[in-house]
Design a protein around this motif. Structure first.
Motif, PDB file in Angstrom:
ATOM      1  N   ALA A 236      69.424  79.494  55.758  1.00  0.00           N
ATOM      2  CA  ALA A 236      69.810  78.101  55.542  1.00  0.00           C
ATOM      3  C   ALA A 236      68.621  77.289  55.039  1.00  0.00           C
ATOM      4  N   CYS A 237      67.458  77.538  55.615  1.00  0.00           N
ATOM      5  CA  CYS A 237      66.231  76.860  55.190  1.00  0.00           C
ATOM      6  C   CYS A 237      65.905  77.196  53.735  1.00  0.00           C
ATOM      7  N   LEU A 238      65.969  78.468  53.385  1.00  0.00           N
ATOM      8  CA  LEU A 238      65.594  78.900  52.043  1.00  0.00           C
ATOM      9  C   LEU A 238      66.601  78.464  50.988  1.00  0.00           C
ATOM     10  N   LEU A 239      67.894  78.618  51.286  1.00  0.00           N
ATOM     11  CA  LEU A 239      68.902  78.272  50.287  1.00  0.00           C
ATOM     12  C   LEU A 239      68.969  76.767  50.066  1.00  0.00           C
ATOM     13  N   GLY A 240      68.678  75.994  51.114  1.00  0.00           N
ATOM     14  CA  GLY A 240      68.611  74.552  50.930  1.00  0.00           C
ATOM     15  C   GLY A 240      67.508  74.169  49.961  1.00  0.00           C
ATOM     16  N   GLN A 241      66.349  74.820  50.083  1.00  0.00           N
ATOM     17  CA  GLN A 241      65.234  74.537  49.169  1.00  0.00           C
ATOM     18  C   GLN A 241      65.502  75.088  47.773  1.00  0.00           C
ATOM     19  N   LEU A 242      66.185  76.247  47.715  1.00  0.00           N
ATOM     20  CA  LEU A 242      66.531  76.813  46.413  1.00  0.00           C
ATOM     21  C   LEU A 242      67.505  75.897  45.668  1.00  0.00           C
ATOM     22  N   ARG A 243      68.408  75.305  46.398  1.00  0.00           N
ATOM     23  CA  ARG A 243      69.352  74.364  45.791  1.00  0.00           C
ATOM     24  C   ARG A 243      68.604  73.189  45.161  1.00  0.00           C
ATOM     25  N   GLN A 244      67.618  72.650  45.884  1.00  0.00           N
ATOM     26  CA  GLN A 244      66.834  71.549  45.342  1.00  0.00           C
ATOM     27  C   GLN A 244      66.064  71.977  44.099  1.00  0.00           C
ATOM     28  N   GLU A 245      65.600  73.232  44.092  1.00  0.00           N
ATOM     29  CA  GLU A 245      64.895  73.739  42.915  1.00  0.00           C
ATOM     30  C   GLU A 245      65.823  73.785  41.702  1.00  0.00           C
ATOM     31  N   PHE A 246      67.037  74.243  41.891  1.00  0.00           N
ATOM     32  CA  PHE A 246      68.005  74.291  40.784  1.00  0.00           C
ATOM     33  C   PHE A 246      68.327  72.890  40.283  1.00  0.00           C
ATOM     34  N   ILE A 247      68.511  71.952  41.209  1.00  0.00           N
ATOM     35  CA  ILE A 247      68.806  70.567  40.821  1.00  0.00           C
ATOM     36  C   ILE A 247      67.643  69.978  40.025  1.00  0.00           C
ATOM     37  N   GLY A 248      66.429  70.229  40.500  1.00  0.00           N
ATOM     38  CA  GLY A 248      65.251  69.731  39.796  1.00  0.00           C
ATOM     39  C   GLY A 248      65.109  70.325  38.403  1.00  0.00           C
ATOM     40  N   ARG A 249      65.371  71.605  38.277  1.00  0.00           N
ATOM     41  CA  ARG A 249      65.237  72.259  36.974  1.00  0.00           C
ATOM     42  C   ARG A 249      66.314  71.762  36.012  1.00  0.00           C
ATOM     43  N   ASN A 250      67.513  71.533  36.499  1.00  0.00           N
ATOM     44  CA  ASN A 250      68.581  71.031  35.638  1.00  0.00           C
ATOM     45  C   ASN A 250      68.279  69.624  35.156  1.00  0.00           C
ATOM     46  N   SER A 251      67.672  68.826  36.028  1.00  0.00           N
ATOM     47  CA  SER A 251      67.373  67.440  35.634  1.00  0.00           C
ATOM     48  C   SER A 251      66.259  67.385  34.592  1.00  0.00           C
ATOM     49  N   THR A 252      65.291  68.306  34.681  1.00  0.00           N
ATOM     50  CA  THR A 252      64.202  68.314  33.699  1.00  0.00           C
ATOM     51  C   THR A 252      64.606  68.958  32.397  1.00  0.00           C
ATOM     52  N   GLU A 253      65.576  69.890  32.469  1.00  0.00           N
ATOM     53  CA  GLU A 253      66.019  70.569  31.254  1.00  0.00           C
ATOM     54  C   GLU A 253      67.095  69.805  30.516  1.00  0.00           C
TER      55      GLU A 253
END
Length: 256
Positions: A236-253
């Motif tokens: 849960a800890c890791l997937l929550g952070q991975l989700r934020q990483e995907f959101i961040g990458r989509n916003s920059t791309e």
């Protein structure tokens, strides 16, 4: 009844018989399975394309005491590798795949070439530690001594019977026992070219106190109740952070 009366003056026989009974009741050769609970959290990326993810490798980096098992009586590290039904890396890989699918975070793909991202995992820890304090056996011992003093026919017999029943009580009466379950995982996310994009580690822990006899081995039950939850917390800890990483990458791309 006659046989029990004849054993009255033979404390050693009482201990031997009860130890056999306790030993038979506590032994078991079944392999330990990992009954992983379902996931109810929805990590779906709203209004964003679901990433295609390929799980590459799960590398076993657990400490040697978890792989081989360790300790007796007062402190036991379990399950060892021989006790698992399948390897620990396979157990974790299946748990991770289940969480990824049920949270709707990514689309798992079977081929490297189909993926937007590649995920590799280092399994740093996954096991349990059972601990009992020597002081916890004081009360059961005193109960056995008291019973021996009450049932003995003379001073010599009372002394022998007290020692015998104290030993039996220590083995048969449940005592406070601490069970610590932990799972520590490091994830690394790469693009299809092998460039590292993100890396995080999380530790999931569960500490529970139960009353357990010193001869009982409830490894399967404790794994079901505690270790599965420790893995769930780490994921849960890791997937929550991975989700934020995907959101961040989509916003920059995304184009302005």
């Amino acid at each position: 009844m006659f046989r029990l009366l004849k054993m009255k003056n033979k404390p050693g026989h009482i201990v031997a018989v009860l130890l056999v009974v306790l030993g038979v009741s506590s032994c078991g050769s079944d392999k330990i399975t990992f009954v992983y609970p379902g996931e109810e959290i929805d990590f779906q990326l709203r209004n964003l394309k679901m990433p295609a993810l390929y799980i590459d490798t799960v590398t076993d980096m657990r400490p040697i005491e978890q792989r081989q098992g360790q300790g007796h009586f007062f402190g036991i590290t379990y399950p060892d590798d021989e006790s698992w039904e399948v390897p620990a890396t396979q157990i974790y890989a299946e748990a991770l795949a289940q969480d990824l699918e049920q949270t709707h975070l990514v689309e798992l793909v079977p081929l490297h070439s189909q993926a937007d991202y590649i995920l590799s995992v280092d399994l740093l820890s996954m096991g349990c530690r059972l601990q009992r304090s020597p002081a916890a056996f004081l009360l059961p011992g005193l109960i056995g001594v008291g019973a021996g003093m009450a049932l003995g026919s003379d001073s010599s017999h009372r002394a022998k019977l007290s020692v015998a029943l104290a030993a039996v009580a220590i083995l048969a009466i449940p005592v406070p026992t601490k069970n610590h379950a932990e799972a520590e995982v490091r994830m690394t996310l790469k693009d299809r070219s092998g460039n590292v994009l993100w890396q995080k580690s999380c530790l999931g822990e569960i500490d529970v106190k139960k009353y357990i006899t010193s001869t009982a081995r409830q490894d399967q039950q404790l794994v079901n109740e505690h270790l599965t939850k420790a893995v769930k917390r780490a994921n849960a800890c890791l997937l929550g952070q991975l989700r934020q990483e995907f959101i961040g990458r989509n916003s920059t791309e995304s184009p302005e």
